[in-house]
Design a protein around this motif. Structure first.
Motif, PDB file in Angstrom:
ATOM      1  N   LYS A   1       0.810  -1.215   0.000  1.00 53.77           N
ATOM      2  CA  LYS A   1       0.000   0.000   0.000  1.00 53.77           C
ATOM      3  C   LYS A   1       0.845   1.268   0.000  1.00 53.77           C
ATOM      4  O   LYS A   1       0.339   2.354   0.237  1.00 53.77           O
TER       5      LYS A   1
ATOM      6  N   PHE B   1      -1.993   6.377   3.622  1.00 51.05           N
ATOM      7  CA  PHE B   1      -1.218   5.647   2.621  1.00 51.05           C
ATOM      8  C   PHE B   1      -0.823   6.607   1.514  1.00 51.05           C
ATOM      9  O   PHE B   1      -1.536   7.574   1.245  1.00 51.05           O
TER      10      PHE B   1
ATOM     11  N   GLU C   1       1.917 -13.499   2.505  1.00 52.88           N
ATOM     12  CA  GLU C   1       1.154 -14.599   1.908  1.00 52.88           C
ATOM     13  C   GLU C   1      -0.290 -14.197   1.633  1.00 52.88           C
ATOM     14  O   GLU C   1      -0.937 -14.768   0.767  1.00 52.88           O
ATOM     15  N   ASN C   2      -0.792 -13.208   2.361  1.00 52.08           N
ATOM     16  CA  ASN C   2      -2.180 -12.805   2.187  1.00 52.08           C
ATOM     17  C   ASN C   2      -2.369 -11.636   1.234  1.00 52.08           C
ATOM     18  O   ASN C   2      -3.443 -11.074   1.157  1.00 52.08           O
ATOM     19  N   GLU C   3      -1.332 -11.291   0.493  1.00 52.15           N
ATOM     20  CA  GLU C   3      -1.478 -10.244  -0.508  1.00 52.15           C
ATOM     21  C   GLU C   3      -2.504 -10.690  -1.537  1.00 52.15           C
ATOM     22  O   GLU C   3      -2.510 -11.843  -1.955  1.00 52.15           O
ATOM     23  N   PRO C   4      -3.389  -9.769  -1.970  1.00 56.27           N
ATOM     24  CA  PRO C   4      -4.364 -10.178  -2.971  1.00 56.27           C
ATOM     25  C   PRO C   4      -3.719 -10.502  -4.317  1.00 56.27           C
ATOM     26  O   PRO C   4      -2.595 -10.083  -4.594  1.00 56.27           O
ATOM     27  N   ALA C   5      -4.420 -11.278  -5.125  1.00 60.30           N
ATOM     28  CA  ALA C   5      -3.948 -11.604  -6.469  1.00 60.30           C
ATOM     29  C   ALA C   5      -5.121 -11.428  -7.410  1.00 60.30           C
ATOM     30  O   ALA C   5      -6.259 -11.638  -7.025  1.00 60.30           O
ATOM     31  N   TYR C   6      -4.847 -11.024  -8.643  1.00 63.65           N
ATOM     32  CA  TYR C   6      -5.937 -10.698  -9.547  1.00 63.65           C
ATOM     33  C   TYR C   6      -5.951 -11.549 -10.814  1.00 63.65           C
ATOM     34  O   TYR C   6      -6.730 -11.303 -11.711  1.00 63.65           O
ATOM     35  N   LYS C   7      -5.042 -12.517 -10.860  1.00 65.50           N
ATOM     36  CA  LYS C   7      -5.026 -13.387 -12.043  1.00 65.50           C
ATOM     37  C   LYS C   7      -5.055 -14.834 -11.601  1.00 65.50           C
ATOM     38  O   LYS C   7      -4.551 -15.175 -10.530  1.00 65.50           O
ATOM     39  N   VAL C   8      -5.628 -15.685 -12.455  1.00 67.69           N
ATOM     40  CA  VAL C   8      -5.697 -17.108 -12.155  1.00 67.69           C
ATOM     41  C   VAL C   8      -4.291 -17.636 -11.895  1.00 67.69           C
ATOM     42  O   VAL C   8      -4.035 -18.348 -10.926  1.00 67.69           O
ATOM     43  N   TRP C   9      -3.380 -17.241 -12.774  1.00 64.10           N
ATOM     44  CA  TRP C   9      -2.003 -17.750 -12.698  1.00 64.10           C
ATOM     45  C   TRP C   9      -1.393 -17.473 -11.321  1.00 64.10           C
ATOM     46  O   TRP C   9      -0.769 -18.314 -10.711  1.00 64.10           O
TER      47      TRP C   9
ATOM     48  N   VAL D   1      -2.844 -17.027  -8.487  1.00 61.61           N
ATOM     49  CA  VAL D   1      -3.459 -17.783  -7.394  1.00 61.61           C
ATOM     50  C   VAL D   1      -2.967 -19.224  -7.415  1.00 61.61           C
ATOM     51  O   VAL D   1      -2.610 -19.802  -6.392  1.00 61.61           O
ATOM     52  N   VAL D   2      -2.942 -19.799  -8.599  1.00 64.73           N
ATOM     53  CA  VAL D   2      -2.564 -21.200  -8.724  1.00 64.73           C
ATOM     54  C   VAL D   2      -1.080 -21.406  -8.381  1.00 64.73           C
ATOM     55  O   VAL D   2      -0.702 -22.435  -7.836  1.00 64.73           O
TER      56      VAL D   2
ATOM     57  N   ARG E   1       0.762 -19.593  -6.321  1.00 68.08           N
ATOM     58  CA  ARG E   1       1.163 -18.963  -5.080  1.00 68.08           C
ATOM     59  C   ARG E   1       1.994 -19.930  -4.236  1.00 68.08           C
ATOM     60  O   ARG E   1       1.698 -21.103  -4.131  1.00 68.08           O
TER      61      ARG E   1
ATOM     62  N   PHE F   1     -11.632 -10.654  -7.418  1.00 71.62           N
ATOM     63  CA  PHE F   1     -10.884 -11.535  -8.314  1.00 71.62           C
ATOM     64  C   PHE F   1     -11.394 -11.373  -9.744  1.00 71.62           C
ATOM     65  O   PHE F   1     -12.341 -12.032 -10.170  1.00 71.62           O
ATOM     66  N   PRO F   2     -10.764 -10.458 -10.504  1.00 75.40           N
ATOM     67  CA  PRO F   2     -11.271 -10.141 -11.842  1.00 75.40           C
ATOM     68  C   PRO F   2     -10.864 -11.122 -12.927  1.00 75.40           C
ATOM     69  O   PRO F   2     -11.338 -11.016 -14.049  1.00 75.40           O
TER      70      PRO F   2
ATOM     71  N   ASP G   1      -6.936 -13.006 -16.732  1.00 74.68           N
ATOM     72  CA  ASP G   1      -6.379 -13.909 -17.744  1.00 74.68           C
ATOM     73  C   ASP G   1      -7.348 -15.029 -18.112  1.00 74.68           C
ATOM     74  O   ASP G   1      -6.960 -16.121 -18.441  1.00 74.68           O
TER      75      ASP G   1
END
Lengths: 560, 448
Positions: A283, A291, A397-405, A407-408, A410, B9-10, B13
């Motif tokens: 942030k 911030f 470890e709890n940082e958000p993620a915005y792509k499938v890749w 998350v998978v 991580r 979660f957008p 990809d």
């Protein structure tokens, strides 16, 4: 030869570095009311040690802006906000001198509502009436279209050419309006004081006939030339922890996952190296609960250092948080954390008999054995350090993620090593590492790793390009560059990357660091098809390019 | 005061196809808006990281043909998994409520999955509901489907389940996909009255939807007393949505959620990616977090933009009266059905069309009319997949609070099916959390 100086809260550290070796190290107490004096005193000793040999570069890390903001001594500044629609105005509470103006821009950079100049003039009159001489201007989505902010500045200058106006699009182009407004506000507030400081430093160096590049260390672990810092004073905040973390990186130079524990006199700073690279605060740096868009390392500070005093109160042993003076073994009057480790682990540093004596007295007065007193303090210190370290892992470890890749793929943080730096690291870090069950690494340069880090890091620059081919517009963070494309219909990701490189070169030239753009790498490449109906009407690209934190070419590690 | 959980979660990809409404761009401007607003930095909000659902979580709801791997992508696991993570945070009390802004969506997915229906492969809310009942022992859950399309998948999954109150308001099925959700669809014989449909005429405005909310949805929830309220939060009632014809606004959505007070909201449809979604999502977040949303509006909105269609209020009042009666008479109706039923099972034949993948599925469903529980279900389903392969599968589902009899008979039915000539035979035993598939040719059984 290189010089690095880190003006910290308690001490000012400096090193003279050449060819893999620290030729001289200087440590002096910081005079908080005269940072310039502290800095020059250390510099002069280092120059004397150089015996007239050419100095190529001097890098300074200073707490000036951090102190200004912490003590509220920046100049009175008004904030003109153009929030448009969304959150209620009372969500913005940066200062009492906020003026909300009409006008709105959307995420595509379209102007949905114009500025009301009469309203602007009324606000300006009030600012003038209060005797305020600086205005920060922040408009929601000005990173997509800065024309409203520019118009506000132009209108103000027409009426009051003396007014200093800083617009947010030129300070930061990242999404997040409140952070951008805060960064702009703090920038406007500290600019004059920083300018005065920079000028005095420049004159002082001239007086010493020093023909070296002068750089200022930033919160992101990179440097910027003194001249470039004039318009970005806020980037210098939290450079102390950045110096330490980069110092640890400079001494370890590998791709391991490490925790850096910088144990100073009063506080301990903990940061993470993920595969050898420092972790950033997601942030941004936090100033006074707000911030910002200032890129800073994720650092956890705890009020516990080698000089934290050990006292007995209400029949229980207290560890810190105060620092009264040096550890007893180094001539202090009261026993400290360092003394406890000295005795308990028989480190025999300094006058270790004195450590024993003072602690024995304290143990007797609190009806404990020396052994159990020391055990209790060591356990307390270990517990607090371990808890902070594990909190940092969890946060990462709890940082958000915005792509499938993302998350998978991580991964959990697998700790390889603990790096200790700072004066008290030798006493505490090996024991901490053993307790956690990983190797500990405390280099013999650890006590001056901060100044070493400052001396050898290279300039950094991160830039994000946003291209919208449908509206034929591109904007760049940072630097406030904006423009149109020659042939938007044919524009592809490769073109966006080429454009990003040329923007990086342009901003680098303006900042005087263009020779470092060869080290640039892309950290983000996103493209989106814009479909309206069933047809593609354009593309949106987000390209990020940066000269990441690293070391100047001359630095090839330290010779053992 | 506890914060509101947000999980964004957008899936930048993932797309069904490059020009499909369900594409990478869908939440791009929402990202721009909520990040630029900086709302995630506010103390009223806590942002959560996406999670991954397991195959078992999916098997608790679905029979995927031929298997789970071939019906989903990793994106589906993340989307469903994110709903579960948000649910965990709400149920364990870390947050006061939560909004999962996730894609791909799920509310058109039914129990048996041969392919993609209405942009959905697996049903995120249903997976979440079964997970919550399994993990935390929740008993009664209400799902309010506020998507413009009838939530036919969720309806089918909980059709025979009296512990899940499913309420869907949507544009009248005679004018919009999937062409269902009429007033007389009230649930299976042993779960009559816990499926409530509210078909709305096209061009209904904020006024009409809030009337339905105040006069029907809220009273139903009050009387049902659920442990948890889920908003299956579609955003396509918006006036600018390209796939529907309603006149709802961002303010309307915010007010709806302010009054509904869902414990968990899960994003469903909504394809006006630029003119609606950024503002509706902001509105939802603000409403759930108790932040004043009076300064929120779409750039082209003005208060007198829309007028409720003439005569709509009377039509809505009739819906309210009818559906309140259906709900209040439900126990009586179920008792009557039980008393006069002379057969132990209810049998139904169904045709299901998968619009995205162009699949026609035939189903024969049998539900045991059990005097004590919801009764176990047997489904025999056949469909030709886009690959050209034809599948006939047999599935047994034993409900969550099954009686001993249904539990044993369900297991026996599975064993009988194992000797049938259906290619694949599934057991979904929710009471023991036991999920199995048998390939009848090889007689190999896989236990999830």
């Amino acid at each position: 030869m290189l010089i690095g100086i880190d003006v910290g809260g308690t001490f000012t550290d400096g090193v003279l570095f050449d060819d893999g070796r620290i030729l001289a190290a200087v440590k002096k107490p910081t005079q908080t009311d005269n940072l310039q004096e502290s800095l020059l005193a250390v510099l002069d000793e280092l120059l004397a040690a150089a015996h007239g040999t050419d100095i190529n570069r001097v890098v300074l890390s200073t707490t000036l802006v951090t102190n200004l903001l912490a003590t509220g001594q920046g100049e009175p500044t008004a904030l003109f906000m153009v929030p448009g629609y969304g959150l209620p105005h009372r969500a913005y509470d940066l200062t009492a001198n906020i003026y909300f103006l009409q006008g709105a821009v959307d995420f595509r950079g379209r102007i949905i509502e114009k500025i009301d100049t009469n309203q602007l003039f009324v606000a300006l009159q009030d600012v003038q009436h209060k005797g305020i001489k600086r205005i920060a201007v922040a408009c929601k989505f000005s990173n997509r279209n800065q024309s409203l902010e520019q118009q506000i500045r132009d209108e103000i200058m027409k009426i009051d050419p003396e007014m200093q106006v800083t617009i947010s699009a030129e300070v930061s182009g990242k999404l997040n309006f409140p952070r951008r407004a805060a960064t702009t506000y703090f920038t406007a507030m500290t600019m004059p004081e920083w300018k005065r400081f920079a000028n005095r430093i420049e004159q002082a160096l001239e007086a010493r006939n020093l023909d070296a590049e002068i750089h200022i260390l930033k919160a992101d672990g990179g440097t910027m030339p003194l001249a470039a810092s004039l318009s970005n004073p806020c980037e210098t905040i939290f450079s102390g922890p950045a110096a330490s973390t980069m110092g640890a990186t400079a001494l370890s130079r590998d791709r391991l996952n490490s925790v850096v524990v910088d144990i100073g006199g009063t506080t301990t700073d903990i940061s993470l190296l993920i595969s050898g690279e420092p972790l950033y605060a997601s942030k941004g740096a936090r100033i006074d609960k707000h911030f910002t868009h200032i890129n800073a390392f994720a650092v956890r500070s705890i009020a516990l250092g080698g000089d934290s005093v050990i006292r007995c109160r209400d029949n229980s042993i207290r560890v810190g948080p105060m620092r009264i003076g040096a550890a007893a073994c180094f001539g202090g009057d009261e026993p400290t954390v360092t003394d406890v480790f000295n005795v308990y682990h028989e480190l025999k540093v300094g006058d270790w008999n004195r450590s024993r004596e003072l602690l024995t007295t304290l143990a007797e007065s609190s009806q404990m054995s020396l052994q159990s007193l020391c055990f209790f303090v060591v356990e307390t210190v270990m517990e607090r350090l371990k808890r902070s370290i594990s909190d940092m892992f969890t946060e990462w470890e709890n940082e958000p993620a915005y792509k499938v890749w993302e998350v998978v793929h991580r991964r959990k943080f697998q700790l390889d090593r603990i790096i200790g730096i700072g004066a008290a690291a030798h006493a505490i870090v090996p024991i901490l590492a053993a307790e956690i069950g990983v190797p500990g690494f405390v280099h013999h340069y650890a006590p001056v790793a901060n100044a070493l880090g400052a001396a050898v890091v290279r300039p950094t620059l991160a830039l994000q390009l946003h291209v919208d081919t449908a509206s034929n517009l591109y904007t760049v963070d940072s630097g406030g560059l904006t423009g149109t494309l020659p042939d938007p219909r044919k524009f592809q990701l490769t073109d966006a990357k080429v454009l990003a490189i040329s923007c990086l070169e342009e901003v680098s030239r303006a900042r005087g660091i263009d020779k470092y753009t060869v080290n640039a790498s892309f950290f983000m490449e996103e493209q989106f098809n814009m479909i309206r109906g069933w047809d593609r009407v354009g593309k949106i690209f987000e390209v990020g390019i940066q000269v990441a934190p690293g070391f100047i070419e001359e630095y090839q590690g330290v010779s053992e | 005061m506890k914060p509101t959980g947000i999980l964004f979660f957008p899936a930048f990809d993932w797309a069904i196809s490059p020009t499909h409404p369900e594409r990478e761009e869908r939440l791009l401007y929402t990202r721009d808006q909520i990040f630029e607003e900086g709302i995630m930095d506010m103390p009223q909000i806590r942002e959560y990281q996406p999670g991954l659902a397991t195959f078992k979580d999916i098997a608790r709801v679905h029979f995927c043909v031929p298997d789970i791997e071939s019906q989903i992508t990793e994106a589906h696991l993340v989307s469903a998994g994110s709903a579960l993570r948000m649910a965990d945070a709400v149920v364990t009390g870390e947050v006061k409520n939560g909004f999962a802004i996730i894609r791909p969506p799920g509310h058109h997915s039914m129990t048996v999955v041969h392919g993609n229906r209405g942009f959905c492969n697996i049903n995120n809310e249903a997976i979440m509901v079964e997970y919550l009942r399994h993990k935390y022992g929740l008993k009664r859950i209400a799902i309010v489907d506020t998507d413009v399309h009838h939530g036919d998948g969720t309806q089918e999954i909980f059709w025979d389940d009296p512990d899940v109150l499913f309420i869907s308001f949507h544009q009248d099925g005679r004018t919009l996909y999937p062409g269902s959700g009429f007033m007389d669809e009230n649930g299976g014989p042993m779960a009559y009255g816990t499926t409530i449909n509210i078909p709305l005429s096209p061009r209904t405005t904020d006024e009409g939807i809030l009337f339905i909310l105040d006069n029907l949805v809220m009273p139903l929830l009050e009387e049902f007393k659920p442990d948890l309220v889920v908003n299956s939060a579609g955003q396509d009632n918006h006036y600018s949505d390209p796939l529907a014809n309603m006149c709802f606004t961002a303010q309307g959505y915010a007010r709806l959620n302010q009054r509904l007070k869902p414990d968990i909201a899960v994003l469903e449809g909504g394809y006006s990616v630029e003119s609606a979604l950024p503002y509706i999502n902001m509105g939802l977040i603000m409403a759930m977090a108790g932040i004043d949303f009076s300064n929120l509006k779409e750039p082209d909105y003005s208060p007198n933009k829309f007028k409720e269609p003439a005569g709509n209020r009377e039509a809505l009042q009739r819906i309210v009266d009818t559906q309140l009666r259906v709900f209040r008479e439900r126990e009586e109706v179920i008792a009557r059905t039980r008393a006069k039923s002379d057969r132990p099972f209810r049998m139904e034949l169904r045709n299901i069309f998968y619009d995205t993948d162009y699949i026609h599925e035939q189903q024969r469903v049998e539900v045991r009319l059990c005097p004590t529980c919801a009764g176990f279900r047997t489904i025999v389903s056949s469909a030709r997949h886009p690959s050209g392969r034809e599948y006939t599968v047999g599935c047994v589902s034993i409900p969550f609070r099954a009686c001993t009899h249904c539990r044993e008979e369900g297991q026996a039915a599975y064993q009988t099916l194992q000797r049938s000539n259906n290619q694949l035979v599934y057991l979904q035993n929710k009471i023991d959390d036991d999920y199995r598939v048998t390939d009848t040719r090889t007689q190999q059984e896989i236990k999830l």
